[in-house]
Design a protein around this motif. Structure first.
Motif, PDB file in Angstrom:
ATOM      1  N   LEU A  82       0.826  -1.208   0.000  1.00  0.00           N
ATOM      2  CA  LEU A  82       0.000   0.000   0.000  1.00  0.00           C
ATOM      3  C   LEU A  82       0.858   1.255   0.000  1.00  0.00           C
ATOM      4  O   LEU A  82       0.492   2.264  -0.602  1.00  0.00           O
ATOM      5  CB  LEU A  82      -0.940   0.010   1.212  1.00  0.00           C
ATOM      6  N   LEU A  83       1.996   1.193   0.674  1.00  0.00           N
ATOM      7  CA  LEU A  83       2.877   2.361   0.781  1.00  0.00           C
ATOM      8  C   LEU A  83       3.840   2.501  -0.391  1.00  0.00           C
ATOM      9  O   LEU A  83       4.560   3.487  -0.473  1.00  0.00           O
ATOM     10  CB  LEU A  83       3.675   2.285   2.087  1.00  0.00           C
ATOM     11  N   ALA A  84       3.845   1.539  -1.299  1.00  0.00           N
ATOM     12  CA  ALA A  84       4.795   1.545  -2.410  1.00  0.00           C
ATOM     13  C   ALA A  84       4.539   2.669  -3.406  1.00  0.00           C
ATOM     14  O   ALA A  84       5.430   3.024  -4.184  1.00  0.00           O
ATOM     15  CB  ALA A  84       4.778   0.196  -3.124  1.00  0.00           C
ATOM     16  N   GLY A  85       3.343   3.222  -3.411  1.00  0.00           N
ATOM     17  CA  GLY A  85       3.090   4.377  -4.268  1.00  0.00           C
ATOM     18  C   GLY A  85       2.529   4.063  -5.630  1.00  0.00           C
ATOM     19  O   GLY A  85       2.383   4.953  -6.440  1.00  0.00           O
ATOM     20  N   LEU A  93      -5.768   3.288  -0.639  1.00  0.00           N
ATOM     21  CA  LEU A  93      -5.608   4.200   0.493  1.00  0.00           C
ATOM     22  C   LEU A  93      -6.594   5.367   0.408  1.00  0.00           C
ATOM     23  O   LEU A  93      -7.151   5.790   1.419  1.00  0.00           O
ATOM     24  CB  LEU A  93      -4.176   4.718   0.581  1.00  0.00           C
ATOM     25  N   ALA A  94      -6.815   5.883  -0.806  1.00  0.00           N
ATOM     26  CA  ALA A  94      -7.789   6.966  -0.977  1.00  0.00           C
ATOM     27  C   ALA A  94      -9.192   6.479  -0.607  1.00  0.00           C
ATOM     28  O   ALA A  94      -9.940   7.185   0.083  1.00  0.00           O
ATOM     29  CB  ALA A  94      -7.763   7.489  -2.410  1.00  0.00           C
ATOM     30  N   THR A 137      -8.746   7.018  10.387  1.00  0.00           N
ATOM     31  CA  THR A 137      -8.769   7.972   9.269  1.00  0.00           C
ATOM     32  C   THR A 137      -7.432   8.691   9.138  1.00  0.00           C
ATOM     33  O   THR A 137      -6.922   8.859   8.017  1.00  0.00           O
ATOM     34  CB  THR A 137      -9.917   8.986   9.467  1.00  0.00           C
ATOM     35  N   ALA A 138      -6.853   9.099  10.252  1.00  0.00           N
ATOM     36  CA  ALA A 138      -5.565   9.811  10.212  1.00  0.00           C
ATOM     37  C   ALA A 138      -4.461   8.929   9.645  1.00  0.00           C
ATOM     38  O   ALA A 138      -3.658   9.394   8.820  1.00  0.00           O
ATOM     39  CB  ALA A 138      -5.187  10.288  11.611  1.00  0.00           C
ATOM     40  N   VAL A 139      -4.413   7.673  10.046  1.00  0.00           N
ATOM     41  CA  VAL A 139      -3.369   6.775   9.528  1.00  0.00           C
ATOM     42  C   VAL A 139      -3.520   6.596   8.025  1.00  0.00           C
ATOM     43  O   VAL A 139      -2.540   6.686   7.278  1.00  0.00           O
ATOM     44  CB  VAL A 139      -3.386   5.416  10.268  1.00  0.00           C
ATOM     45  N   PHE A 140      -4.740   6.349   7.566  1.00  0.00           N
ATOM     46  CA  PHE A 140      -4.946   6.193   6.115  1.00  0.00           C
ATOM     47  C   PHE A 140      -4.629   7.496   5.377  1.00  0.00           C
ATOM     48  O   PHE A 140      -4.034   7.463   4.292  1.00  0.00           O
ATOM     49  CB  PHE A 140      -6.345   5.693   5.799  1.00  0.00           C
ATOM     50  N   ALA A 141      -5.003   8.634   5.938  1.00  0.00           N
ATOM     51  CA  ALA A 141      -4.725   9.918   5.281  1.00  0.00           C
ATOM     52  C   ALA A 141      -3.225  10.183   5.194  1.00  0.00           C
ATOM     53  O   ALA A 141      -2.723  10.626   4.152  1.00  0.00           O
ATOM     54  CB  ALA A 141      -5.429  11.055   6.036  1.00  0.00           C
ATOM     55  N   THR A 147       2.084   8.454  -0.342  1.00  0.00           N
ATOM     56  CA  THR A 147       2.152   7.813  -1.672  1.00  0.00           C
ATOM     57  C   THR A 147       1.970   8.774  -2.820  1.00  0.00           C
ATOM     58  O   THR A 147       2.268   8.432  -3.950  1.00  0.00           O
ATOM     59  CB  THR A 147       1.113   6.679  -1.807  1.00  0.00           C
ATOM     60  N   VAL A 148       1.443   9.975  -2.540  1.00  0.00           N
ATOM     61  CA  VAL A 148       1.214  10.903  -3.671  1.00  0.00           C
ATOM     62  C   VAL A 148       2.270  11.972  -3.748  1.00  0.00           C
ATOM     63  O   VAL A 148       3.052  12.192  -2.901  1.00  0.00           O
ATOM     64  CB  VAL A 148      -0.198  11.569  -3.608  1.00  0.00           C
TER      65      VAL A 148
END
Length: 148
Positions: A82-85, A93-94, A137-141, A147-148
């Motif tokens: 998920l963190l690979a971008g 993630l969005a 929500t904060a962790v996902f945000a 990633t962006v």
């Protein structure tokens, strides 16, 4: 606010760990749905409704629990991906940020305070869920921002 949250979830290793913890929490939330009807008195509340209403209520509860488990398994098992971008990880993630952000909003904008005010157990549950949805929500945000 984002700077403060980012400071709490600093670096990819810490963010990966937070994603895994969020995933485990969401799986637990999903599993709690198995006992939730009895805990909040659904059998008595629904006894006076039609068979259709009872069955739809329990079917929706099952699928909400299943969705929580599945949405939790993504970060629990696939945090590095998920963190690979990539496009898929960023889209997931969005979606998670939007979904859990809306759940956070519902905690305050939809559920009436009459449901928990004056009842110690329900007040504790409301406060706990408020903290949970804020953290999730904060962790996902933050992960999405990474990633962006």
């Amino acid at each position: 606010m984002t700077g403060q949250v980012t400071g709490l979830i600093a670096g990819p290793t810490a963010l990966e760990a937070q994603l895994r913890l969020v995933g485990a929490a969401l799986v637990a939330v999903g599993l709690v749905h198995a006992v939730l009807p009895r805990a909040i008195g659904w059998p008595a509340d629904l006894s006076g409704t039609t068979l259709l209403t009872r069955q739809v209520s329990y079917a929706h509860l099952f699928f909400i629990g299943l969705a929580c488990v599945l949405l939790g398994l993504l970060p629990l098992l696939l945090a590095p991906e998920l963190l690979a971008g990539g496009r898929l990880g960023t889209a997931l993630l969005a979606g998670q940020t939007l979904f859990w952000g809306l759940r956070w909003l519902f905690e305050f904008a939809y559920f009436s305070p009459r449901l928990w005010r004056g009842d110690r157990l329900r007040t504790v549950a409301h406060l706990g869920l408020s903290v949970l949805w804020t953290w999730v929500t904060a962790v996902f945000a933050v992960a999405l921002g990474h990633t962006v």
